[in-house]
Design a protein around this motif. Structure first.
Motif, PDB file in Angstrom:
ATOM      1  N   ASP A 159       0.820  -1.208   0.000  1.00 18.86           N
ATOM      2  CA  ASP A 159       0.000   0.000   0.000  1.00 18.86           C
ATOM      3  C   ASP A 159       0.857   1.263   0.000  1.00 18.86           C
ATOM      4  O   ASP A 159       0.546   2.229  -0.698  1.00 18.86           O
ATOM      5  CB  ASP A 159      -0.927   0.007   1.216  1.00 18.86           C
ATOM      6  CG  ASP A 159      -2.099  -0.944   1.044  1.00 18.86           C
ATOM      7  OD1 ASP A 159      -2.428  -1.291  -0.110  1.00 18.86           O
ATOM      8  OD2 ASP A 159      -2.699  -1.344   2.058  1.00 18.86           O
TER       9      ASP A 159
ATOM     10  N   GLU B 179       2.683   1.687  -3.412  1.00 19.78           N
ATOM     11  CA  GLU B 179       1.696   2.018  -4.428  1.00 19.78           C
ATOM     12  C   GLU B 179       1.298   3.488  -4.302  1.00 19.78           C
ATOM     13  O   GLU B 179       1.229   4.211  -5.305  1.00 19.78           O
ATOM     14  CB  GLU B 179       0.461   1.117  -4.279  1.00 19.78           C
ATOM     15  CG  GLU B 179      -0.538   1.272  -5.430  1.00 19.78           C
ATOM     16  CD  GLU B 179      -1.826   0.498  -5.199  1.00 19.78           C
ATOM     17  OE1 GLU B 179      -1.861  -0.378  -4.307  1.00 19.78           O
ATOM     18  OE2 GLU B 179      -2.810   0.788  -5.911  1.00 19.78           O
TER      19      GLU B 179
ATOM     20  N   HIS C 244      -4.246  -3.955  -8.142  1.00 22.66           N
ATOM     21  CA  HIS C 244      -5.310  -3.103  -7.625  1.00 22.66           C
ATOM     22  C   HIS C 244      -6.327  -2.761  -8.715  1.00 22.66           C
ATOM     23  O   HIS C 244      -7.532  -2.929  -8.532  1.00 22.66           O
ATOM     24  CB  HIS C 244      -4.687  -1.830  -7.050  1.00 22.66           C
ATOM     25  CG  HIS C 244      -5.659  -0.896  -6.406  1.00 22.66           C
ATOM     26  ND1 HIS C 244      -5.656  -0.630  -5.058  1.00 22.66           N
ATOM     27  CD2 HIS C 244      -6.672  -0.172  -6.924  1.00 22.66           C
ATOM     28  CE1 HIS C 244      -6.635   0.215  -4.781  1.00 22.66           C
ATOM     29  NE2 HIS C 244      -7.259   0.520  -5.896  1.00 22.66           N
TER      30      HIS C 244
ATOM     31  N   GLU D 127      -8.954  -2.314  -1.951  1.00 23.01           N
ATOM     32  CA  GLU D 127      -7.828  -1.950  -1.084  1.00 23.01           C
ATOM     33  C   GLU D 127      -7.438  -3.096  -0.160  1.00 23.01           C
ATOM     34  O   GLU D 127      -6.269  -3.272   0.174  1.00 23.01           O
ATOM     35  CB  GLU D 127      -8.171  -0.687  -0.284  1.00 23.01           C
ATOM     36  CG  GLU D 127      -6.967   0.078   0.177  1.00 23.01           C
ATOM     37  CD  GLU D 127      -6.029   0.392  -0.973  1.00 23.01           C
ATOM     38  OE1 GLU D 127      -5.005  -0.297  -1.077  1.00 23.01           O
ATOM     39  OE2 GLU D 127      -6.305   1.295  -1.768  1.00 23.01           O
TER      40      GLU D 127
ATOM     41  N   GLU E  48      -7.079  -6.934  -2.757  1.00 21.77           N
ATOM     42  CA  GLU E  48      -5.898  -7.035  -3.622  1.00 21.77           C
ATOM     43  C   GLU E  48      -4.749  -7.817  -2.986  1.00 21.77           C
ATOM     44  O   GLU E  48      -3.977  -8.459  -3.689  1.00 21.77           O
ATOM     45  CB  GLU E  48      -5.402  -5.637  -3.983  1.00 21.77           C
ATOM     46  CG  GLU E  48      -5.008  -4.807  -2.776  1.00 21.77           C
ATOM     47  CD  GLU E  48      -4.556  -3.385  -3.141  1.00 21.77           C
ATOM     48  OE1 GLU E  48      -4.416  -3.072  -4.329  1.00 21.77           O
ATOM     49  OE2 GLU E  48      -4.347  -2.581  -2.198  1.00 21.77           O
TER      50      GLU E  48
END
Ligand SMILES: [Mn+2]
Ligand SMILES: [Mn+2]
Ligand SMILES: [Mn+2]
Ligand SMILES: [Mn+2]
Lengths: 153, 153
Positions: A37, A40, A106, A128, A131
């Motif tokens: 996360d 990304e 994603h 969120e 994934e």
DNA sequence: AACACTTCTTAGCCTAGGCTAACTTTCAGA
DNA sequence: TCTGAAAGTTAGCCTAGGCTAAGAAGTGTT
């Protein structure tokens, strides 16, 4: 101690080792989710805003700046991120690769969820989390589904 | 600081607060995942084996007995589980409810993944993680998908 | 009744990922 | 150039969820 006299009993529980393997894999996914996360988001910010500041991560992750500092420290330790204080965050080669993979996963999950009937916002929300737990096989299946839907011979 | 002169720019990033809300919800799901997996497994063991021992949880979760003791302690603290040492684990009313919901979610996700092309084992594997991050809306969409597939008028 | 085996708990340790409060450093505007 | 606001770090704390090693407590078999 499992009764095996009946050929196909109410077998709902898998063998203990297989069962354990499932949970182990899930724990592994949980451990990598934060890194995915973050990189990304850093990649998104770099692309969209030109720079990725810790304070932006803090705002967008909904987490204190102190937490961001600590997390970024781990990402740095793991060779994913580089920092230039007051100048933002940058991805290493490895970080860029991870971010690219995360983003495509994603996006695929989002498109799939929308195709299956979710509204865009819920799809984003769910993606969120989802994934990080979809295997390559699942992602491939999602992609096939989208392809078939877009090209229904 | 977002430039709003352009009507529909390369808007890939959501508003910071919305973005944060997504991650917050995901963190929440992560926090409840362990409890769900434990009570679901306890319910399965009670149904299939007649009793749920800590040592079985340890084996099936792939985790040490000490970890099980600690986790069960939290579940007990949270009113989901009761223990009778050497006599196994039991679910409270709340625990039973949570387990039932977890199981039906789990099964729905498995059926959906299979319907979408996954083999049974991968579906089980993935469901173990995905189940905790699918919203009610997503689950409803999965159910609709299955219903339509089974009854393709 | 004794013993061994299994089950369970306890103690002590660790990491990830959260937090607040206080401090330092940089940047920008007057 | 100064100076206040923003950005970042540091210190100190917490919980969840892992671990190992050691000990306690049942259970079952002889
Ligand atoms: Mn995510
Ligand atoms: Mn993502
Ligand atoms: Mn699960
Ligand atoms: Mn499950």
């Amino acid at each position: 101690m499992t009764d095996s006299r009946v050929s196909m009993p109410r077998r709902s529980l898998p063998a203990a080792e297989d069962h354990a393997a499932r949970f182990a894999r899930q724990r592994e996914a949980d451990r990598t989710a934060t890194a995915e996360d973050y990189v990304e988001l850093i990649a998104d910010l770099l692309r969209e805003e030109g720079e990725a500041r810790a304070v932006d991560l803090s705002r967008r992750m909904g987490v204190s700046q102190a937490t961001v500092t600590a997390t970024i420290g781990r990402l740095q330790r793991d060779g994913l991120v580089e920092t230039k204080p007051y100048r933002g965050l940058f991805l290493t080669e490895a970080g860029t690769e991870l971010a690219t993979a995360a983003k495509s996963r994603h996006d695929l999950v989002v498109r799939f969820l929308i195709a299956v009937g979710l509204d865009a916002e819920t799809a984003e929300q769910d993606a969120e989390g989802l994934e990080h737990h979809a295997s390559d096989e699942a992602l491939a299946a999602f992609a096939r589904f989208l392809a078939k839907r877009d090209d229904p011979i």
